[in-house]
Design a protein around this motif. Structure first.
Motif, PDB file in Angstrom:
ATOM      1  N   ILE A 126       4.704   0.495 -10.258  1.00 61.93           N
ATOM      2  CA  ILE A 126       3.295   0.651  -9.903  1.00 61.93           C
ATOM      3  C   ILE A 126       3.066  -0.009  -8.550  1.00 61.93           C
ATOM      4  N   THR A 127       2.414   0.700  -7.632  1.00 60.58           N
ATOM      5  CA  THR A 127       2.090   0.141  -6.324  1.00 60.58           C
ATOM      6  C   THR A 127       0.582   0.214  -6.089  1.00 60.58           C
ATOM      7  N   THR A 128       0.117  -0.597  -5.150  1.00 58.11           N
ATOM      8  CA  THR A 128      -1.289  -0.518  -4.756  1.00 58.11           C
ATOM      9  C   THR A 128      -1.626   0.887  -4.283  1.00 58.11           C
ATOM     10  N   GLY A 129      -0.693   1.494  -3.545  1.00 58.11           N
ATOM     11  CA  GLY A 129      -0.918   2.853  -3.056  1.00 58.11           C
ATOM     12  C   GLY A 129      -1.164   3.837  -4.177  1.00 58.11           C
ATOM     13  N   LYS A 130      -0.369   3.754  -5.252  1.00 58.81           N
ATOM     14  CA  LYS A 130      -0.550   4.659  -6.385  1.00 58.81           C
ATOM     15  C   LYS A 130      -1.893   4.423  -7.069  1.00 58.81           C
ATOM     16  N   VAL A 131      -2.246   3.151  -7.201  1.00 58.76           N
ATOM     17  CA  VAL A 131      -3.493   2.811  -7.886  1.00 58.76           C
ATOM     18  C   VAL A 131      -4.693   3.355  -7.116  1.00 58.76           C
ATOM     19  N   TYR A 132      -4.746   3.052  -5.820  1.00 60.07           N
ATOM     20  CA  TYR A 132      -5.899   3.468  -5.022  1.00 60.07           C
ATOM     21  C   TYR A 132      -5.948   4.986  -4.861  1.00 60.07           C
ATOM     22  N   LYS A 133      -4.795   5.617  -4.711  1.00 61.34           N
ATOM     23  CA  LYS A 133      -4.779   7.074  -4.580  1.00 61.34           C
ATOM     24  C   LYS A 133      -5.338   7.730  -5.837  1.00 61.34           C
ATOM     25  N   SER A 134      -4.974   7.191  -7.004  1.00 60.31           N
ATOM     26  CA  SER A 134      -5.469   7.753  -8.261  1.00 60.31           C
ATOM     27  C   SER A 134      -6.976   7.564  -8.395  1.00 60.31           C
ATOM     28  N   VAL A 135      -7.458   6.369  -8.042  1.00 61.66           N
ATOM     29  CA  VAL A 135      -8.891   6.090  -8.156  1.00 61.66           C
ATOM     30  C   VAL A 135      -9.693   6.962  -7.192  1.00 61.66           C
ATOM     31  N   ILE A 136      -9.236   7.072  -5.954  1.00 60.44           N
ATOM     32  CA  ILE A 136      -9.951   7.887  -4.965  1.00 60.44           C
ATOM     33  C   ILE A 136      -9.950   9.359  -5.374  1.00 60.44           C
ATOM     34  N   SER A 137      -8.817   9.826  -5.920  1.00 60.45           N
ATOM     35  CA  SER A 137      -8.753  11.212  -6.394  1.00 60.45           C
ATOM     36  C   SER A 137      -9.776  11.462  -7.495  1.00 60.45           C
ATOM     37  N   LYS A 138      -9.909  10.498  -8.408  1.00 66.95           N
ATOM     38  CA  LYS A 138     -10.889  10.642  -9.490  1.00 66.95           C
ATOM     39  C   LYS A 138     -12.313  10.614  -8.937  1.00 66.95           C
ATOM     40  N   GLU A 139     -12.543   9.756  -7.940  1.00 69.27           N
ATOM     41  CA  GLU A 139     -13.870   9.677  -7.328  1.00 69.27           C
ATOM     42  C   GLU A 139     -14.245  11.002  -6.668  1.00 69.27           C
ATOM     43  N   ARG A 140     -13.262  11.624  -5.975  1.00 64.83           N
ATOM     44  CA  ARG A 140     -13.527  12.894  -5.292  1.00 64.83           C
ATOM     45  C   ARG A 140     -13.817  14.011  -6.291  1.00 64.83           C
ATOM     46  N   LYS A 141     -13.281  13.883  -7.502  1.00 65.69           N
ATOM     47  CA  LYS A 141     -13.515  14.905  -8.534  1.00 65.69           C
ATOM     48  C   LYS A 141     -14.809  14.655  -9.299  1.00 65.69           C
ATOM     49  N   GLY A 142     -15.466  13.533  -8.977  1.00 60.66           N
ATOM     50  CA  GLY A 142     -16.730  13.234  -9.633  1.00 60.66           C
ATOM     51  C   GLY A 142     -16.599  12.595 -10.995  1.00 60.66           C
TER      52      GLY A 142
ATOM     53  N   LEU B   7       0.802  -1.228   0.000  1.00 61.89           N
ATOM     54  CA  LEU B   7       0.000   0.000   0.000  1.00 61.89           C
ATOM     55  C   LEU B   7       0.832   1.273   0.000  1.00 61.89           C
ATOM     56  N   ASN B   8       2.135   1.163   0.237  1.00 58.20           N
ATOM     57  CA  ASN B   8       2.981   2.351   0.175  1.00 58.20           C
ATOM     58  C   ASN B   8       2.862   2.993  -1.204  1.00 58.20           C
ATOM     59  N   TRP B   9       2.950   4.315  -1.237  1.00 62.51           N
ATOM     60  CA  TRP B   9       2.887   5.007  -2.530  1.00 62.51           C
ATOM     61  C   TRP B   9       4.153   4.743  -3.332  1.00 62.51           C
ATOM     62  N   ASP B  10       5.319   4.777  -2.649  1.00 62.40           N
ATOM     63  CA  ASP B  10       6.580   4.417  -3.290  1.00 62.40           C
ATOM     64  C   ASP B  10       7.451   3.681  -2.286  1.00 62.40           C
ATOM     65  N   SER B  11       8.704   3.437  -2.637  1.00 62.67           N
ATOM     66  CA  SER B  11       9.603   2.668  -1.773  1.00 62.67           C
ATOM     67  C   SER B  11      10.402   3.543  -0.812  1.00 62.67           C
ATOM     68  N   GLY B  12      10.182   4.853  -0.867  1.00 58.91           N
ATOM     69  CA  GLY B  12      11.041   5.794  -0.155  1.00 58.91           C
ATOM     70  C   GLY B  12      11.122   5.611   1.345  1.00 58.91           C
ATOM     71  N   THR B  13      10.038   5.179   1.981  1.00 57.39           N
ATOM     72  CA  THR B  13      10.039   5.065   3.443  1.00 57.39           C
ATOM     73  C   THR B  13      10.167   3.621   3.927  1.00 57.39           C
ATOM     74  N   LEU B  14      10.438   2.690   3.011  1.00 56.29           N
ATOM     75  CA  LEU B  14      10.534   1.289   3.397  1.00 56.29           C
ATOM     76  C   LEU B  14      11.865   1.002   4.086  1.00 56.29           C
ATOM     77  N   ASN B  15      11.823   0.137   5.086  1.00 52.42           N
ATOM     78  CA  ASN B  15      13.015  -0.236   5.842  1.00 52.42           C
ATOM     79  C   ASN B  15      13.952  -1.073   4.968  1.00 52.42           C
TER      80      ASN B  15
END
Length: 538
Positions: A94-110, A49-57
């Motif tokens: 591509i991560t799950t985080g990127k996918v869901y963030k994009s979909v939710i953003s589109k949903e919020r924009k109608g 679910l991370n958006w990218d790998s930047g904060t991964l241990n």
């Protein structure tokens, strides 16, 4: 919108166990296709679910690879770039985080017109859109898509469904599936076991996906009888069961796959307009041969705090191997923990060169400073990268009038923060929100060892950091001998430093390891290895 160029897709899935080598398998197939003259792009799907790998241990996920355009990605993109000799866009991860963030953003924009947003079709459609968005950027002949994790993982299911749909939409002649599995050997039974592969393939088929090729990973080679058994129970052609036993170097894998005619399998399966030719890999064979040289040998210590997991420094390790092979020596790499009260003197004495890699946080820094001091006193070639450069600057300052010199990353109250955060960066609150991420230009100073290594004045390198050389101390440290051999084009940011009166001691703010290739070792690594080899003769 009508697509004017048809990209073929090769989808790589994994079964039985994780960390099985899907990334190397994908990169190796890409290398084969590239040798045929095809334009290839590679994509890594990470179901976390991370958006990218930047904060991964790093202990859990290995190194964070950085693309030219500044995306922090999975380390497999490093394999892709090294094997394919390309520069991939950040969109290739591509991560799950990127996918869901994009979909939710589109949903919020109608954008979904009040529809109930669901995994199918909205999430799966977004996954396919992201894949096609990458392949549409250029006229790629083939897109390799590696799905992280293992078939059967809950988080992978939406991606498998999307990939199944992709095959149907693009046409089965344009999409093929390669399933990478593990064939364990049971000592008690004295034989290899194919049942895990059978179950893994069954799981994949339950998702509506039939693999076209099964790549069987094993510690030792398996015989034709086992291949036939796998072909029979997994419903694939016997010629499409390919064995890749453990190799001496990962760069052998394209040769092993080509010996199994996987290039022809791919060309025939998705109707690529090329003629498979094993001789096209001859230059790669030469690279593998040079990487397997046994002598002369030099020993290089990577002094870091994540040494328990070598994948945390995988690009650095590979860059050292590339450079060593290019000058005809073998690199014996020792991982030395900096997170100790005192460095092992005997280990340090065994080193012909010392490399201090990047990292974040205070833990292990004292050990890195001790390693710098050891290299200065004993004239051992020293290479500092990112935090390694910071360590060189701090230790030089400590030796030259600032005994309490430090970085504000480790001590916010230090009176002499020779390394500090830029003012505009202090305003950033989100983790991973660094301003210095990706490729930046750098201007080199003629007459320095750095310029001699590159042979040109203007370069571009990839960065990943927030702390910089503090210009308040710049002139004074230069007056005391510190050599600044590279800066930003406007000369405001210090990018590279060199120590005076030393055979080879260079620290760079950027990460040169991300641009090294087996056929084109990075200039700084090559120069470092030449100095290490010279030191080993003394």
């Amino acid at each position: 919108m009508e697509r004017i160029f048809l990209t073929k897709y090769i989808i790589i899935t994994g079964g039985v166990v994780s960390s099985i080598g899907k990334g190397i398998t994908s990169a190796s197939m890409g290398r084969i296709l590239r040798s045929y003259g095809l334009n290839v792009v590679a994509i890594k799907i990470d179901p976390y679910l991370n958006w990218d790998s930047g904060t991964l241990n790093p202990y859990q996920h290995g190194e964070v690879f950085v693309t030219n355009d500044g995306m922090e990605t999975d380390l497999d993109l490093g394999h892709y770039e090294r094997f394919l000799d390309v520069e991939l866009p950040g969109l290739s991860n591509i991560t799950t985080g990127k996918v869901y963030k994009s979909v939710i953003s589109k949903e919020r924009k109608g954008e979904f017109l009040g529809a109930c947003v669901q995994v199918i079709p909205h999430i799966t459609d977004e996954i396919k859109r992201m894949i096609r968005n990458i392949s549409d950027k250029r006229e790629y002949d083939v897109a390799l898509i590696e799905l992280g994790g293992t078939v059967g993982d809950i988080e992978s299911q939406p991606f498998l469904e999307a990939l199944r749909q992709l095959r149907n939409e693009e046409g089965s002649d344009n999409v093929m599936f390669v399933h990478v599995t593990f064939i364990p050997y049971l000592n008690a039974a004295g034989e290899f076991k194919t049942k895990p592969t059978q179950h893994s393939t069954k799981e994949l088929r339950s998702m509506g996906i039939n693999p076209d090729v099964i790549v069987c990973r094993s510690q030792e080679p398996i015989d034709d009888g086992l291949k036939g058994k796998i072909a029979h129970f997994c419903d694939v052609d016997s010629k499409a069961v390919v064995n890749t036993p453990d190799a001496g170097t990962i760069y052998e894998v394209p040769l092993v796959l080509e010996e199994n005619n996987i290039g022809k399998l791919i060309v025939d399966r998705i109707n690529l307009d090329v003629i498979p030719d094993s001789s096209k890999l001859d230059s790669w064979r030469d690279i593998v041969k040079s990487l397997k040289i046994e002598e002369p040998e030099v020993t290089i210590g990577i002094v870091g705090k994540y040494v328990e997991l070598e994948d945390a420094y995988i690009s650095i390790r590979e860059s050292l191997l590339h450079a060593a092979a290019s000058i005809g020596v073998k690199a014996n790499i020792k991982f030395v923990s900096s997170d100790v009260d005192e460095l092992d003197e005997e280990v340090m004495k065994s080193l012909d060169g010392i490399l201090i890699p990047g990292g974040f946080g205070e833990r292990g820094v004292e050990g890195k400073l001790d390693a710098v001091e050891y290299a200065i006193v004993n004239k051992v070639p020293l290479f500092g990268i990112c935090l390694g450069m910071h360590s060189i600057v701090i230790q030089f300052a400590k030796r030259n009038g600032y005994p309490d010199a430090n970085s504000s990353e480790f001590n916010e109250k230090t009176e002499h923060p020779v390394i500090d955060m830029m003012e505009e960066q202090k305003k950033i609150k989100n983790m991973g929100g660094t301003m210095r991420l990706g490729s930046y230009d750098c201007k080199l100073v003629k007459g320095t060892k750095t310029y001699e290594a590159y042979g040109e004045e203007d370069i571009s390198e990839r960065h990943r950091h927030r702390f910089e050389f503090n210009n308040e101390f710049r002139q004074d440290l230069q007056d005391k001998g510190l050599i600044i051999s590279g800066t930003s084009p406007d000369e405001f940011l210090v990018e590279i430093v060199e120590l005076p009166d030393h055979p080879w001691a260079i620290g760079c703010q950027f990460h040169p390891e991300f641009k090294s290739r087996p056929n084109r070792p990075h200039p700084l690594f090559k120069s470092f290895l030449e100095a290490v080899h010279e030191h080993s003769k003394n």
